[in-house]
Scaffold this motif. Sequence first.
Motif, PDB file in Angstrom:
ATOM      1  N   HIS A  32     -16.035  -8.645  16.506  1.00 54.04           N
ATOM      2  CA  HIS A  32     -15.661  -8.494  15.096  1.00 54.04           C
ATOM      3  C   HIS A  32     -16.939  -8.423  14.259  1.00 54.04           C
ATOM      4  CE1 HIS A  32     -12.931  -9.218  11.620  1.00 54.04           C
ATOM      5  NE2 HIS A  32     -13.928  -9.936  11.131  1.00 54.04           N
ATOM      6  N   ASP A  34     -18.597  -8.059  10.601  1.00 54.70           N
ATOM      7  CA  ASP A  34     -18.299  -8.245   9.180  1.00 54.70           C
ATOM      8  C   ASP A  34     -19.303  -7.505   8.303  1.00 54.70           C
ATOM      9  OD1 ASP A  34     -16.033 -10.137   9.054  1.00 54.70           O
ATOM     10  OD2 ASP A  34     -17.380 -11.386  10.251  1.00 54.70           O
ATOM     11  N   HIS A  65     -15.046  -4.803  10.212  1.00 51.13           N
ATOM     12  CA  HIS A  65     -14.250  -5.340   9.099  1.00 51.13           C
ATOM     13  C   HIS A  65     -14.999  -5.052   7.804  1.00 51.13           C
ATOM     14  CE1 HIS A  65     -12.645  -9.300   7.069  1.00 51.13           C
ATOM     15  NE2 HIS A  65     -12.140  -8.210   6.525  1.00 51.13           N
ATOM     16  N   MET A  67     -15.631  -5.311   4.185  1.00 48.81           N
ATOM     17  CA  MET A  67     -15.392  -6.040   2.936  1.00 48.81           C
ATOM     18  C   MET A  67     -16.282  -5.417   1.872  1.00 48.81           C
ATOM     19  SD  MET A  67     -15.243  -9.818   4.619  1.00 48.81           S
ATOM     20  CE  MET A  67     -16.151  -9.268   6.039  1.00 48.81           C
ATOM     21  N   ASP A 174      -8.293 -14.187  10.547  1.00 43.35           N
ATOM     22  CA  ASP A 174      -9.744 -14.254  10.354  1.00 43.35           C
ATOM     23  C   ASP A 174     -10.074 -15.330   9.325  1.00 43.35           C
ATOM     24  OD1 ASP A 174     -12.437 -13.740  10.180  1.00 43.35           O
ATOM     25  OD2 ASP A 174     -12.224 -11.764   9.228  1.00 43.35           O
TER      26      ASP A 174
END
Length: 217
Positions: A32, A34, A65, A67, A174
Amino acid sequence: MGDVKIAPSILAADPLKLGEALKNVKGADMLHLDIMDGHFVPNISMGPAFVEACKRGSDLICETHLMVEKPERLLSGFIAAGSDIITLHVESTPHIYRGIQELKENNVGVGVSLNPGTPLSVLDSIWEEIDLLLLMTVNPGFGGQAFIPGMLEKIKEARYLIDSREKEIDLAVDGGVNAENVGEIVSAGARVIVAGSAIFGDNNGADWDLFRRKTLA
Ligand code: DX5
Ligand code: ZN
């Protein structure tokens, strides 16, 4: 109960020892990654070059992911970097569908994420497009925060909605997951466990096997 997958969140690893961290979590189900832009969330992390490096340094499926605000502006870079799945926040753009289309055109898995305060009903028009639903169980932006207990109900509701459809959708959580609370999170219906500090916090992932054993127990 289906298989539970574990996705180490490399954000929590020691930035000076990322290669070691990647080796330590060999055998995980997914990595994962970020990505934070300092606008959508009040923190900044890494960019496409980091994703590319992780792909080079690991055999794992990489879920990116995002953001970031208006992720559709940045998608091509993260696609070119080799992301296998890219997760977009519905709150980050008025054009979530544009992003979804670009991912599909490039054969990249479609992830969609919701902040803790965003209801599942925003997915009503896009369920059929989603491969992975990532429920934030902390306010996004930082590792090491406490799991928001009210999110257990949301996980259960999402599980129900996913099970009532034919399409297979991975339900991921998460934020704030650790060996102590992971049991109830899986019982609520989560099948992909993203964990950062619980895996990398103390020793850069050297005890990752222990976390996996506890999670799967
Ligand atoms: C937070 C990130 C998470 C974070 C999780 O905004 O999306 O992936 O790394 O970290 P922990 O597991 O420490 O809460
Ligand atoms: Zn994340």
